[in-house]
Design a protein around this motif. Structure first.
Motif, PDB file in Angstrom:
ATOM      1  N   ASN A   1       0.809  -1.214   0.000  1.00 35.76           N
ATOM      2  CA  ASN A   1       0.000   0.000   0.000  1.00 35.76           C
ATOM      3  C   ASN A   1       0.849   1.273   0.000  1.00 35.76           C
ATOM      4  O   ASN A   1       0.313   2.361  -0.135  1.00 35.76           O
ATOM      5  CB  ASN A   1      -0.968   0.012   1.180  1.00 35.76           C
ATOM      6  N   LEU A   2       2.155   1.156   0.156  1.00 39.71           N
ATOM      7  CA  LEU A   2       3.037   2.318   0.112  1.00 39.71           C
ATOM      8  C   LEU A   2       3.830   2.400  -1.181  1.00 39.71           C
ATOM      9  O   LEU A   2       4.615   3.326  -1.363  1.00 39.71           O
ATOM     10  CB  LEU A   2       3.996   2.299   1.302  1.00 39.71           C
TER      11      LEU A   2
ATOM     12  N   PRO B   1       2.340   5.594  -3.568  1.00 40.51           N
ATOM     13  CA  PRO B   1       2.745   6.912  -3.084  1.00 40.51           C
ATOM     14  C   PRO B   1       4.260   7.118  -3.127  1.00 40.51           C
ATOM     15  O   PRO B   1       4.728   8.211  -3.456  1.00 40.51           O
ATOM     16  CB  PRO B   1       2.243   6.950  -1.645  1.00 40.51           C
TER      17      PRO B   1
ATOM     18  N   TRP C   1       6.652  10.286   4.342  1.00 33.76           N
ATOM     19  CA  TRP C   1       5.334   9.740   4.014  1.00 33.76           C
ATOM     20  C   TRP C   1       5.080   8.457   4.799  1.00 33.76           C
ATOM     21  O   TRP C   1       3.997   8.244   5.339  1.00 33.76           O
ATOM     22  CB  TRP C   1       5.226   9.486   2.514  1.00 33.76           C
ATOM     23  N   TRP C   2       6.086   7.583   4.883  1.00 36.68           N
ATOM     24  CA  TRP C   2       5.928   6.327   5.608  1.00 36.68           C
ATOM     25  C   TRP C   2       5.682   6.575   7.091  1.00 36.68           C
ATOM     26  O   TRP C   2       4.889   5.888   7.718  1.00 36.68           O
ATOM     27  CB  TRP C   2       7.151   5.446   5.429  1.00 36.68           C
TER      28      TRP C   2
ATOM     29  N   VAL D   1       1.899   8.211   7.450  1.00 38.30           N
ATOM     30  CA  VAL D   1       0.741   7.351   7.222  1.00 38.30           C
ATOM     31  C   VAL D   1       0.861   6.002   7.891  1.00 38.30           C
ATOM     32  O   VAL D   1      -0.146   5.390   8.229  1.00 38.30           O
ATOM     33  CB  VAL D   1       0.455   7.156   5.719  1.00 38.30           C
TER      34      VAL D   1
ATOM     35  N   THR E   1      -2.730   3.374   5.604  1.00 36.65           N
ATOM     36  CA  THR E   1      -2.707   4.566   4.772  1.00 36.65           C
ATOM     37  C   THR E   1      -4.062   5.253   4.741  1.00 36.65           C
ATOM     38  O   THR E   1      -4.138   6.481   4.752  1.00 36.65           O
ATOM     39  CB  THR E   1      -2.288   4.188   3.346  1.00 36.65           C
ATOM     40  N   TRP E   2      -5.129   4.497   4.708  1.00 38.40           N
ATOM     41  CA  TRP E   2      -6.465   5.066   4.575  1.00 38.40           C
ATOM     42  C   TRP E   2      -6.849   5.949   5.744  1.00 38.40           C
ATOM     43  O   TRP E   2      -7.680   6.843   5.613  1.00 38.40           O
ATOM     44  CB  TRP E   2      -7.492   3.953   4.393  1.00 38.40           C
TER      45      TRP E   2
ATOM     46  N   THR F   1      -5.229   9.315   4.412  1.00 36.90           N
ATOM     47  CA  THR F   1      -5.618   9.834   3.101  1.00 36.90           C
ATOM     48  C   THR F   1      -7.121  10.006   2.939  1.00 36.90           C
ATOM     49  O   THR F   1      -7.541  10.745   2.053  1.00 36.90           O
ATOM     50  CB  THR F   1      -5.096   8.916   1.993  1.00 36.90           C
TER      51      THR F   1
END
Length: 103
Positions: free
Chosen positions: A28-29, A32, A66-67, A70, A74-75, A78
């Motif tokens: 999931n990363l 991005p 970013w890691w 989130v 991640t959801w 975001t």
């Protein structure tokens, strides 16, 4: 091992219940991180022309930030940026789009 004992055990896929990943990077990363990588490439290499080392340093900083922000879910971060749809009820008379005559 006898035939009756072999029927007691069922082979199970060891990846069931685990999060998909590409090596140490969670799946999931990946998108991005790729977007950050491409964005910094365009900014640092193409627009500013600073070189490869600043590109690597800034892209590593951006991806790691970013890691950290989130995390694994991640959801949770975001979903705040997706606008809620504005549903309305409309009453429109039916209009026929095909000709009415048949052969």
């Amino acid at each position: 091992m006898s035939d009756s004992e072999s029927r007691l055990y069922c082979p199970v896929n060891p990846s069931l219940g685990r999060q998909p990943s590409l090596g140490p990077i969670p799946a999931n990363l990946l998108a991005p991180s790729g977007g950050i990588f491409v964005g910094f490439y365009i900014l640092i290499e193409v627009l500013l022309g600073l070189g490869f080392v600043p590109f690597l340093l800034l892209s590593t900083w951006g991806i790691s930030t970013w890691w950290v922000v989130v995390g694994e879910k991640t959801w949770l971060f975001t979903h705040k940026f997706v606008p809620v749809p504005d549903w309305k009820r409309g009453h429109v008379p039916y209009q026929r789009h095909l000709p009415n005559h048949h052969e």
